[in-house]
Design a protein around this motif. Sequence first.
Motif, PDB file in Angstrom:
ATOM      1  N   GLU A   1       3.109  29.792 -32.502  1.00  0.00           N
ATOM      2  CA  GLU A   1       1.735  30.253 -32.319  1.00  0.00           C
ATOM      3  C   GLU A   1       1.163  29.766 -30.984  1.00  0.00           C
ATOM      4  N   ARG A   2       1.474  28.524 -30.646  1.00  0.00           N
ATOM      5  CA  ARG A   2       0.964  27.974 -29.384  1.00  0.00           C
ATOM      6  C   ARG A   2       1.624  28.667 -28.194  1.00  0.00           C
ATOM      7  N   ILE A   3       2.925  28.928 -28.283  1.00  0.00           N
ATOM      8  CA  ILE A   3       3.612  29.623 -27.190  1.00  0.00           C
ATOM      9  C   ILE A   3       3.060  31.038 -27.049  1.00  0.00           C
ATOM     10  N   ARG A   4       2.808  31.718 -28.179  1.00  0.00           N
ATOM     11  CA  ARG A   4       2.235  33.064 -28.121  1.00  0.00           C
ATOM     12  C   ARG A   4       0.867  33.037 -27.444  1.00  0.00           C
ATOM     13  N   GLU A   5       0.086  32.016 -27.742  1.00  0.00           N
ATOM     14  CA  GLU A   5      -1.237  31.902 -27.127  1.00  0.00           C
ATOM     15  C   GLU A   5      -1.108  31.682 -25.623  1.00  0.00           C
ATOM     16  N   ARG A   6      -0.149  30.882 -25.209  1.00  0.00           N
ATOM     17  CA  ARG A   6       0.058  30.660 -23.773  1.00  0.00           C
ATOM     18  C   ARG A   6       0.519  31.940 -23.087  1.00  0.00           C
ATOM     19  N   LEU A   7       1.406  32.678 -23.739  1.00  0.00           N
ATOM     20  CA  LEU A   7       1.857  33.948 -23.185  1.00  0.00           C
ATOM     21  C   LEU A   7       0.688  34.928 -23.054  1.00  0.00           C
ATOM     22  N   LEU A   8      -0.181  34.915 -24.060  1.00  0.00           N
ATOM     23  CA  LEU A   8      -1.338  35.811 -24.021  1.00  0.00           C
ATOM     24  C   LEU A   8      -2.252  35.464 -22.851  1.00  0.00           C
ATOM     25  N   GLU A   9      -2.527  34.188 -22.678  1.00  0.00           N
ATOM     26  CA  GLU A   9      -3.381  33.780 -21.560  1.00  0.00           C
ATOM     27  C   GLU A   9      -2.745  34.155 -20.222  1.00  0.00           C
ATOM     28  N   ALA A  10      -1.433  34.004 -20.143  1.00  0.00           N
ATOM     29  CA  ALA A  10      -0.744  34.293 -18.888  1.00  0.00           C
ATOM     30  C   ALA A  10      -0.708  35.784 -18.582  1.00  0.00           C
ATOM     31  N   ILE A  11      -0.493  36.598 -19.596  1.00  0.00           N
ATOM     32  CA  ILE A  11      -0.357  38.035 -19.343  1.00  0.00           C
ATOM     33  C   ILE A  11      -1.677  38.657 -18.913  1.00  0.00           C
ATOM     34  N   LEU A  12      -2.796  38.032 -19.302  1.00  0.00           N
ATOM     35  CA  LEU A  12      -4.099  38.594 -18.934  1.00  0.00           C
ATOM     36  C   LEU A  12      -4.300  38.628 -17.415  1.00  0.00           C
ATOM     37  N   ASP A  13      -3.588  37.777 -16.682  1.00  0.00           N
ATOM     38  CA  ASP A  13      -3.675  37.815 -15.217  1.00  0.00           C
ATOM     39  C   ASP A  13      -2.936  39.015 -14.641  1.00  0.00           C
TER      40      ASP A  13
ATOM     41  N   ASP B   1       6.959  29.394 -18.114  1.00  0.00           N
ATOM     42  CA  ASP B   1       8.232  28.677 -18.127  1.00  0.00           C
ATOM     43  C   ASP B   1       8.872  28.728 -19.515  1.00  0.00           C
ATOM     44  N   VAL B   2       8.838  29.922 -20.084  1.00  0.00           N
ATOM     45  CA  VAL B   2       9.467  30.179 -21.379  1.00  0.00           C
ATOM     46  C   VAL B   2      10.686  31.052 -21.128  1.00  0.00           C
TER      47      VAL B   2
ATOM     48  N   ALA C   1      -0.769  42.383 -26.958  1.00  0.00           N
ATOM     49  CA  ALA C   1      -1.978  43.207 -27.047  1.00  0.00           C
ATOM     50  C   ALA C   1      -2.571  43.138 -28.449  1.00  0.00           C
ATOM     51  N   VAL C   2      -1.706  43.122 -29.456  1.00  0.00           N
ATOM     52  CA  VAL C   2      -2.169  42.963 -30.842  1.00  0.00           C
ATOM     53  C   VAL C   2      -2.829  41.600 -31.013  1.00  0.00           C
ATOM     54  N   ALA C   3      -2.197  40.554 -30.467  1.00  0.00           N
ATOM     55  CA  ALA C   3      -2.758  39.211 -30.559  1.00  0.00           C
ATOM     56  C   ALA C   3      -4.102  39.128 -29.848  1.00  0.00           C
ATOM     57  N   PHE C   4      -4.243  39.830 -28.731  1.00  0.00           N
ATOM     58  CA  PHE C   4      -5.500  39.881 -27.984  1.00  0.00           C
ATOM     59  C   PHE C   4      -6.616  40.459 -28.840  1.00  0.00           C
ATOM     60  N   HIS C   5      -6.324  41.544 -29.544  1.00  0.00           N
ATOM     61  CA  HIS C   5      -7.308  42.180 -30.417  1.00  0.00           C
ATOM     62  C   HIS C   5      -7.677  41.248 -31.571  1.00  0.00           C
TER      63      HIS C   5
END
Length: 232
Positions: free
Chosen positions: A6-18, A38-39, A56-60
């Motif tokens: 869950e934490r890695i998914r959250e980091r990926l989400l924050e990163a992809i928004l850029d 760095d995953v 995108a689903v996680a973002f929603h």
Amino acid sequence: MDETPERIRERLLEAILDHVPFDGWSEAAFRAAQRDCDVTAAEARVICPRGAVDLAVAFHRRADRAMVEAIKAADMSGLRFRDKVAEALWLRVGAMGDREAVRRATALFSLPSHAPEGAKLIWETADNVWTALGDSSRDVNWYTKRATLSGVWASVVLFWLGDESPDRCETRAFIDRRIDDVMRIEKVKAQVRDNPLTRPLSKLHESLFGGIKAPDLDHLADLPGRLGGGPR
């Protein structure tokens, strides 16, 4: 200490928004987010098998969770119920996040291959609103309330994407108009029930749909919506 998925998914989400404003919710954006975090590619794919679509689903759903928390924290005790619904939608607007990310997500979930997922997410938002506001319906109204609000929410998102008014005040007015439209429909339904001439139509409706019940939230957790325990 190893990170949770869950934490890695959250980091990926924050990163992809850029990267989403430039590449959309695409494979290129997903790979860029994976490198930024760095995953490893294998680890990222295990956590998000569909890549950017899962993010995108996680973002929603993250915005849905923020809305539910805001509803719980808000004092709506003095509001009419229609105003509570309007306020809940406005709180969801406030949880939207970056508008370009929402625009790109809307385009993604408009594609035929992802449209069912998009419809499911809209349904989840409507269900989270009704549940947070204490809806206790267990008959066909459980479905009609969510279906109606899903249509309202979908139109609100499209309006918000084009709203350039200060503080998105035109979006707030649009929400109020749409809720008023829904309430007029409910008023007509009540008039049909109360009018001796049209009451048989209401009775027919009850006989046709009276046996429909809301899904069992404990045993049907794989169905769309809140089933299984609130916004994810």
